[in-house]
Enzyme design. Structure first.
Site, PDB file in Angstrom:
ATOM      1  N   ASP A 193       0.811  -1.208   0.000  1.00 15.96           N
ATOM      2  CA  ASP A 193       0.000   0.000   0.000  1.00 15.96           C
ATOM      3  C   ASP A 193       0.849   1.264   0.000  1.00 15.96           C
ATOM      4  O   ASP A 193       0.416   2.312  -0.450  1.00 15.96           O
ATOM      5  CB  ASP A 193      -0.930  -0.019   1.224  1.00 15.96           C
ATOM      6  N   MET A 274      -7.159   6.043   3.241  1.00 14.95           N
ATOM      7  CA  MET A 274      -7.313   7.149   2.299  1.00 14.95           C
ATOM      8  C   MET A 274      -6.120   7.328   1.373  1.00 14.95           C
ATOM      9  O   MET A 274      -6.126   8.206   0.523  1.00 14.95           O
ATOM     10  CB  MET A 274      -7.525   8.449   3.090  1.00 14.95           C
ATOM     11  N   ARG A 275      -5.076   6.487   1.545  1.00  8.88           N
ATOM     12  CA  ARG A 275      -3.898   6.661   0.699  1.00  8.88           C
ATOM     13  C   ARG A 275      -4.231   6.451  -0.775  1.00  8.88           C
ATOM     14  O   ARG A 275      -3.671   7.128  -1.649  1.00  8.88           O
ATOM     15  CB  ARG A 275      -2.784   5.710   1.142  1.00  8.88           C
ATOM     16  N   ALA A 276      -5.145   5.528  -1.073  1.00  8.35           N
ATOM     17  CA  ALA A 276      -5.512   5.268  -2.459  1.00  8.35           C
ATOM     18  C   ALA A 276      -6.106   6.514  -3.110  1.00  8.35           C
ATOM     19  O   ALA A 276      -5.785   6.848  -4.264  1.00  8.35           O
ATOM     20  CB  ALA A 276      -6.503   4.109  -2.535  1.00  8.35           C
ATOM     21  N   VAL A 279      -3.201   9.113  -3.639  1.00 10.09           N
ATOM     22  CA  VAL A 279      -2.284   8.730  -4.720  1.00 10.09           C
ATOM     23  C   VAL A 279      -2.973   8.845  -6.072  1.00 10.09           C
ATOM     24  O   VAL A 279      -2.378   9.324  -7.055  1.00 10.09           O
ATOM     25  CB  VAL A 279      -1.762   7.295  -4.495  1.00 10.09           C
TER      26      VAL A 279
END
Length: 658
Positions: A193, A274-276, A279
């Site tokens: 991730d 929330m990283r998706a 990014v």
């Protein structure tokens, strides 16, 4: 000799685009390249450095400070405004798999710190990669703590070394690129991730394209400089496009409608955290700049989602990465703003920039399943008698450990002397490895201060005074499964339970960073179905397609397990084995089957072993328990493999409610 030109690489448009977008916007978080061996992954990554614009650095600064905005915490001191500077090419720094932590983050000279009272910091690879590229080949083989360190530095833009009360920090902003062969094992989902983008690459099956790959490679090997010169104009044009996109990037707008589409797409694929979303947004902005647009469109979001989401769909190591094209298009459509005379929605702008068409739609991947795996029929030795049964949902398995204390690779299973963990003592002076032990070093040097003529503060330390900490942590082991696939195991319910239990133990091995191997026996022979590997998903695949039927050659299974362990002890002597024999204990193949099985068990003396007893029914012979006695192994009924079963038994024995 000049490196292979970037534009000379045949095919792989997705990888080409992902590398370019990460170069335009390092905030994307780097690229993880997954693919089989021999697919030019490393060649393309090494060629990328030649396309990046040069960087201005302060003269004499070992940390590549930008003269326009120097790092105020630079270990080489505060650089005055207008300090002398020079331009150098962007660096490609390669991190070897066996690198120690000190080599990666840098190290402090403890001897100078004690004797002179100064902080002497030696930069590591993270400092060398600042404002350039950091390339890790076979990143899945790198120790987890080093991968964590790299990803933390990439995310924070800083590297910090703290040792014995001394802390040093410096800027470390770089594009992180990792390559890996999934057959050699996966990264943990938490680490996956942290990579911004991921790309799957495979060699072309088109004969014409393969011919062109070989033709270009042979031409390069015959005349590297001449071959590179033939692609110099194309590389220069691409480098100019990248530089132009970098200049345009700050001006690209990300409207609320586009943000809503990104949120809709990420929510529809049920990615964690929330990283998706972040990014995907950064990648969409970079793609818009690459295409020459000043506002993000649906096309940018579509490309970004294909690169940023596939590896975030994985819930466990047995799931295949990928996203459904139909689901992606539906999510984009659902989030489209209503059309109107003044609102045509994102995606209707021009698409004639250098990035248009550079990311063709990938083939739709199957979404991961729900844990129950479909049976696969495979040919075997007993035509008409064999059958294949799939496994059910996995569970949390009991933890089985190797006896004693080892010195193997860092992991999470058995006790071992490692370079991390709790300090349990001090290494003798003759052993000079690991981290220095401050208190023991001071004690060793203290009695000699007068004879060394010390006056005033400080401590005069000699090399012979240094002591190093003895630390105890956990190691990864070789878990070798020896699975009975004979007819006595062929009852559908029983085989499903067996495969579920073994699959759960494989999941445990994955989490504890073990190598795994699989030996099966049925009919009149045994075979090594999977040589020892860190790829537990490969083991799960072999297990899933395992047919059953025929007699039980228990002796042959144990002999094959002994042979595999002997060979592996030569290949990887530091990794201690754990043998898991999965059987009901019957031995029915060949003359003197029982006696031969007992003799074979003797060859495994001294190996930590578990006998998973698969016998069922009211009338039980207890043969698996007898086998455990011959092996000196722990006897574990199939129903007790689950951790909850053990907890229930403990509660029952202590009188607490189950």
């Amino acid at each position: 000799m000049k490196p292979y030109p970037f534009t000379a690489v045949v095919g792989m448009p997705d990888l080409r685009l992902a590398l370019v977008l990460s170069s335009i916007s390092p905030a994307v978080g780097g690229v993880l390249v997954r693919g089989e061996k021999g697919t030019a992954k490393s060649t393309m990554v090494r060629a990328l450095a030649g396309l990046l614009p040069g960087v201005e650095v302060v003269d004499g600064c070992r940390f590549s400070c930008d003269p326009a905005a120097p790092d105020p915490l630079c270990p080489d001191g505060t650089h005055a405004a207008g300090a002398a500077a020079h331009q150098r090419p962007a660096r490609l720094v390669e991190l070897p798999v066996g690198a120690a932590e000190d080599r990666v983050v840098g190290s402090l000279n403890l001897e100078k710190a004690l004797a002179e009272g100064v902080t002497d910091y030696q930069p590591g690879l993270l400092a060398a990669a600042h404002r350039g590229l950091l390339y890790v080949d076979e990143v899945n083989l790198l120790h987890d703590h080093l991968v964590d360190t790299l990803l933390d530095a990439a995310a924070m833009g800083r590297a910090t070394v703290e040792r014995e009360g001394v802390s040093v920090s410096h800027a470390a902003r770089f594009v992180l690129i990792g390559t890996m062969n999934p057959e050699e094992g996966e990264l943990r989902p938490q680490l996956l991730d942290r990579f911004g983008l991921t790309v799957e690459v495979a060699s072309s099956r088109d004969p014409e394209q393969r011919v062109e790959v070989v033709r270009r490679r042979l031409a390069y090997e015959a005349d590297p400089d001449g071959f590179a010169a033939g692609y110099a104009d194309e590389d220069a044009s691409l480098a100019a496009d990248i530089e132009a996109a970098q200049r345009l990037l700050p001006a690209v707008k990300l409207p609320d409608d586009a943000l809503r589409q990104i949120a809709e797409v990420c929510a529809s694929f049920e990615v964690d955290g929330m990283r998706a979303d972040i990014v995907t947004a950064r990648t969409a902005v970079a793609h818009a700049a690459w295409a020459g647009r000043d506002e993000v469109t649906t096309d940018d979001i579509r490309v970004a989602a294909r690169l940023a989401l596939p590896h975030r769909r994985r819930r466990n190591p047995f799931d295949a990465p990928g996203i459904s094209e139909e689901q992606l298009e539906q999510a984009l459509e659902d989030a489209q703003p209503p059309a109107g005379p003044d609102n045509d929605g994102p995606g209707d702008g021009p698409d004639d920039g250098p990035g248009s068409g550079s990311a063709p739609p990938a083939e739709a991947d199957q979404a991961p399943g729900d844990g129950a795996r479909q049976p696969q029929s495979q040919p075997g030795n007993d035509s008409g008698k064999q059958k294949t049964v799939g496994a059910g949902d996995t569970f949390r398995a009991r933890v089985f450990r190797v006896k004693g204390t080892g010195e193997g690779e860092r992991g999470r299973r058995s006790r071992a002397i490692t370079d991390s963990g709790r300090t349990i003592g001090v290494q003798p002076p003759s052993v000079r490895e690991g981290r220095p032990h401050l208190v023991a070093t001071v004690r060793a040097a203290a009695p000699y201060q007068r004879s060394r003529g010390r006056s005033g503060p400080g401590l005069k330390v000699r090399t012979q005074d240094l002591r190093f900490a003895l630390r105890e942590g956990r190691e990864g082991n070789l878990v070798l499964f020896c699975v009975d696939a004979s007819g006595s195991m062929g009852a559908r319910t029983r085989m499903r339970e067996v495969k579920t239990a073994v699959l759960s133990l494989l999941m445990d091995a994955y989490q504890r960073r073990d190598k795994v191997g699989l030996v099966t026996f049925r009919g009149d022979s045994a075979e090594l179905a999977l040589p020892p590997t860190i790829s537990v998903d490969a083991a799960a695949s072999r297990l899933e397609g395992l047919p059953t039927g025929g007699r039980t050659p228990l002796a042959e299974g144990l002999l094959e397990a002994a042979r595999v362990l002997k060979v592996e002890a030569i290949r990887d002597p530091r990794r201690r084995p754990l043998l898991v024999v999965v059987t009901d204990g019957r031995a029915t193949s060949g003359a003197d089957a029982v006696a031969r099985s007992q003799a074979a068990a003797g060859l495994l003396a001294g190996v930590t072993a578990i006998v998973m007893d698969c016998e069922s029914g009211r009338m039980r012979l207890g043969l698996a328990g007898e086998l455990a006695g011959h092996l000196g192994a722990e006897h574990v009924p199939l129903a007790d493999v689950a951790a909850e079963s053990l907890a229930s038994a403990v509660r029952a024995r202590t009188g607490r409610a189950a």
